[in-house]
Design a protein around this motif. Sequence first.
Motif, PDB file in Angstrom:
ATOM      1  N   TRP A  91      39.700  37.519  54.730  1.00 56.48           N
ATOM      2  CA  TRP A  91      38.649  37.307  54.007  1.00 56.48           C
ATOM      3  C   TRP A  91      37.982  35.891  54.166  1.00 56.48           C
ATOM      4  O   TRP A  91      36.537  35.950  54.180  1.00 56.48           O
ATOM      5  CB  TRP A  91      39.092  37.404  52.199  1.00 56.48           C
ATOM      6  CG  TRP A  91      38.136  37.288  51.426  1.00 56.48           C
ATOM      7  CD1 TRP A  91      37.179  38.294  50.923  1.00 56.48           C
ATOM      8  CD2 TRP A  91      37.494  36.171  50.795  1.00 56.48           C
ATOM      9  NE1 TRP A  91      36.005  37.654  50.173  1.00 56.48           N
ATOM     10  CE2 TRP A  91      36.301  36.155  49.982  1.00 56.48           C
ATOM     11  CE3 TRP A  91      37.766  34.566  50.797  1.00 56.48           C
ATOM     12  CZ2 TRP A  91      35.777  35.566  49.364  1.00 56.48           C
ATOM     13  CZ3 TRP A  91      37.048  33.729  50.191  1.00 56.48           C
ATOM     14  CH2 TRP A  91      36.230  34.007  49.486  1.00 56.48           C
ATOM     15  N   VAL A 127      39.346  43.735  48.813  1.00 56.03           N
ATOM     16  CA  VAL A 127      38.193  42.933  49.740  1.00 56.03           C
ATOM     17  C   VAL A 127      36.848  43.795  49.419  1.00 56.03           C
ATOM     18  O   VAL A 127      35.833  43.047  49.837  1.00 56.03           O
ATOM     19  CB  VAL A 127      38.523  42.808  51.084  1.00 56.03           C
ATOM     20  CG1 VAL A 127      37.635  41.944  51.890  1.00 56.03           C
ATOM     21  CG2 VAL A 127      39.735  42.146  51.117  1.00 56.03           C
ATOM     22  N   SER A 130      34.132  41.873  48.136  1.00 56.91           N
ATOM     23  CA  SER A 130      33.702  40.469  48.534  1.00 56.91           C
ATOM     24  C   SER A 130      32.182  40.380  49.090  1.00 56.91           C
ATOM     25  O   SER A 130      31.669  39.263  48.994  1.00 56.91           O
ATOM     26  CB  SER A 130      34.563  40.067  49.898  1.00 56.91           C
ATOM     27  OG  SER A 130      34.461  41.004  50.875  1.00 56.91           O
TER      28      SER A 130
END
Length: 159
Positions: A91, A127, A130
């Motif tokens: 990430w 994720v 994100s």
Amino acid sequence: MRGRPRVASRRHARIAAGRHRTLSLLPELVAFRLPAALFFGLLCALVYLFFAEALGTARGALVAALLMVAQPRAFFHAETAAFDLPAAALWFATTYAYWRALRSESWGSAIVTGLLYGLSLLDEAAVVSSPARVARPLGRTGVGSAHARAQWTGMHGRS
């Protein structure tokens, strides 16, 4: 034969017993923990690179990397066979690549960012959100504008 696991062939039996000559390079416990430790090293290196570029000083970047090493939770996850630390490293690598892509005019940096985001998704499904967290500062002014770049990088006055 109740206590012994059933295997399909002799080759699988050698792998299950840990006597395979190519897959038994490391002890099993070390082999399970090594990827998380390597990703922890990658995360510390990326933190150093990001802060060296963002702050313009190696001293501040070294402090940031040492503070990353000193986090008890991250240091604990570096010694386990969990997916949390690789997800954090991927990430952060995606965010760092996106930050660099904002200042680049080439398609290569956008492709690298997309590939890193894909690797992040392969590692952990959390994720998915994100891009919304990364793109939020750019929503008001538009992606690619000088003001948006300055807002994201924190370098007001420079583009």
